[in-house]
Motif scaffolding. Structure first.
Motif, mmCIF file in Angstrom:
data_model
loop_
_atom_site.group_PDB
_atom_site.id
_atom_site.type_symbol
_atom_site.label_atom_id
_atom_site.label_comp_id
_atom_site.label_asym_id
_atom_site.label_seq_id
_atom_site.Cartn_x
_atom_site.Cartn_y
_atom_site.Cartn_z
ATOM 1 N N UNK A 122 0.914 -1.186 -0.512
ATOM 2 C CA UNK A 122 -0.367 0.064 0.506
ATOM 3 C C UNK A 122 0.426 1.279 -0.536
ATOM 4 N N UNK A 123 1.852 1.680 0.872
ATOM 5 C CA UNK A 123 3.607 2.592 1.299
ATOM 6 C C UNK A 123 3.141 2.608 -0.517
ATOM 7 N N UNK A 124 4.153 1.562 -1.337
ATOM 8 C CA UNK A 124 4.504 1.965 -2.788
ATOM 9 C C UNK A 124 3.458 2.096 -3.400
ATOM 10 N N UNK A 125 2.139 2.454 -3.319
ATOM 11 C CA UNK A 125 1.415 2.318 -4.137
ATOM 12 C C UNK A 125 1.717 4.336 -4.521
ATOM 13 N N UNK A 126 1.916 4.887 -3.978
ATOM 14 C CA UNK A 126 1.695 5.778 -4.126
ATOM 15 C C UNK A 126 3.632 6.885 -4.376
ATOM 16 N N UNK A 127 3.736 5.708 -5.180
ATOM 17 C CA UNK A 127 5.387 6.355 -5.876
ATOM 18 C C UNK A 127 7.322 5.541 -4.563
ATOM 19 N N UNK A 128 6.569 4.869 -3.584
ATOM 20 C CA UNK A 128 7.506 4.142 -3.178
ATOM 21 C C UNK A 128 8.895 5.317 -1.735
ATOM 22 N N UNK A 129 7.879 7.153 -1.545
ATOM 23 C CA UNK A 129 8.956 7.464 -1.238
ATOM 24 C C UNK A 129 8.051 8.401 -0.157
ATOM 25 N N UNK A 130 7.980 8.822 0.765
ATOM 26 C CA UNK A 130 8.125 9.668 2.215
ATOM 27 C C UNK A 130 7.228 11.190 0.847
ATOM 28 N N UNK A 131 5.854 11.334 1.476
ATOM 29 C CA UNK A 131 5.655 12.081 0.041
ATOM 30 C C UNK A 131 5.762 13.502 1.270
ATOM 31 N N UNK A 132 6.329 13.684 2.378
ATOM 32 C CA UNK A 132 6.735 13.908 3.270
ATOM 33 C C UNK A 132 7.967 14.795 3.254
ATOM 34 N N UNK A 133 8.731 13.464 2.419
ATOM 35 C CA UNK A 133 10.196 14.519 1.274
ATOM 36 C C UNK A 133 10.161 15.220 0.997
ATOM 37 N N UNK A 134 8.646 14.767 0.022
ATOM 38 C CA UNK A 134 8.833 15.430 -1.226
ATOM 39 C C UNK A 134 8.664 16.942 -1.267
ATOM 40 N N UNK A 135 8.589 18.370 -1.939
ATOM 41 C CA UNK A 135 7.729 19.205 -1.427
ATOM 42 C C UNK A 135 6.011 19.210 -1.816
ATOM 43 N N UNK A 136 5.578 20.014 -1.122
ATOM 44 C CA UNK A 136 3.468 20.316 -1.513
ATOM 45 C C UNK A 136 3.665 19.565 -3.152
#
Length: 243
Positions: A122-136
């Motif tokens: 399920x986590x990898x379904x969002x690109x495999x990296x933390x959404x918090x570690x990307x810009x908004x």
């Protein structure tokens, strides 16, 4: 197309004096027909567009703080005040989809981070990296590019909040590909004249006492933006200079 009609169940309403029925467009709502794969809700803040979108999300079984059917987390005051009073008509019923609520996206991103240990798929379904570690803006685009797929209904509340004009155009391409190839339906509450320009979309305005279908050029978003770009100096002089 999936969602065909939104109806207000007036026999369930205890009073029209309290929120959300104190909002004119909600109080006068009878039924709203959806006849397009892309529908925009436009209007000033407090006009009822997000209130109705949130109610649709609740009836779809999505987390009203943001997410889909399987995203379980709590955000204070995220429940819909209107959901129990509307009825949705489907053909066929959509079981997949997502509700984007820009104002609580931080909480959603934290929820996805928590899935890393318990549900890596399920986590990898969002690109495999933390959404918090990307810009908004990057996190929004990662959501659109990785989580969104065909045969689904997507309810988006002000997706432009984190997107530059260039990324809004990139989002329109994602939306177009999903509509053309994946039989997806979008209902989007927005203030963006760029997003509203999507070809052949239905635009419902919440700026009067009733919800009305309008053309792109009739929206205040288009008219104000065009006037500003064509008459910037006069516009700024009129609003900034003292009488």
């Amino acid at each position: 197309m999936f969602l065909k009609r939104i109806e207000l169940q007036r026999d369930l309403i205890p009073t029209y004096k309290e929120y959300p029925f104190s909002i004119p467009t909600i109080r006068t709502l009878d039924q709203l027909e959806l006849h397009n794969q892309v529908t925009f809700f436009v209007g000033e803040n407090g006009s009822g567009k997000s209130t109705l979108l949130e109610a649709i999300a609740e009836k779809c079984g999505f987390n009203t703080a943001g997410g889909g059917r399987n995203n379980f987390y709590d955000v204070h005051h995220s429940e819909s005040a209107l959901g129990e009073f509307i009825r949705l008509s489907w053909w066929p019923k959509a079981t997949n989809g997502f509700f984007l609520r820009a104002e609580s996206f931080y909480n959603f991103a934290s929820h996805i981070d928590e899935l890393r240990a318990d549900d890596i798929r399920a986590y990898n379904a969002y690109g495999g990296s933390s959404l918090h570690e990307q810009s908004h803006g990057e996190s929004f685009m990662s959501l659109f590019s990785n989580r969104f797929n065909g045969n689904a209904i997507y309810l988006l509340d002000e997706p432009e909040a984190a997107l530059s004009p260039q990324r809004q155009l990139a989002f329109l391409r994602i939306l177009h590909d999903l509509v053309q190839e994946g039989e997806s339906q979008f209902i989007i509450a927005t203030h963006s004249p760029i997003l509203l320009g999507y070809p052949n979309a239905t635009i419902y305005s919440f700026d009067q006492e009733t919800i009305n279908e309008v053309k792109y050029e009739e929206t205040s978003h288009y008219q104000i933006t065009r006037y500003f770009l064509e008459n910037r100096e006069r516009f700024l002089r009129d609003i900034l200079e003292d009488d």
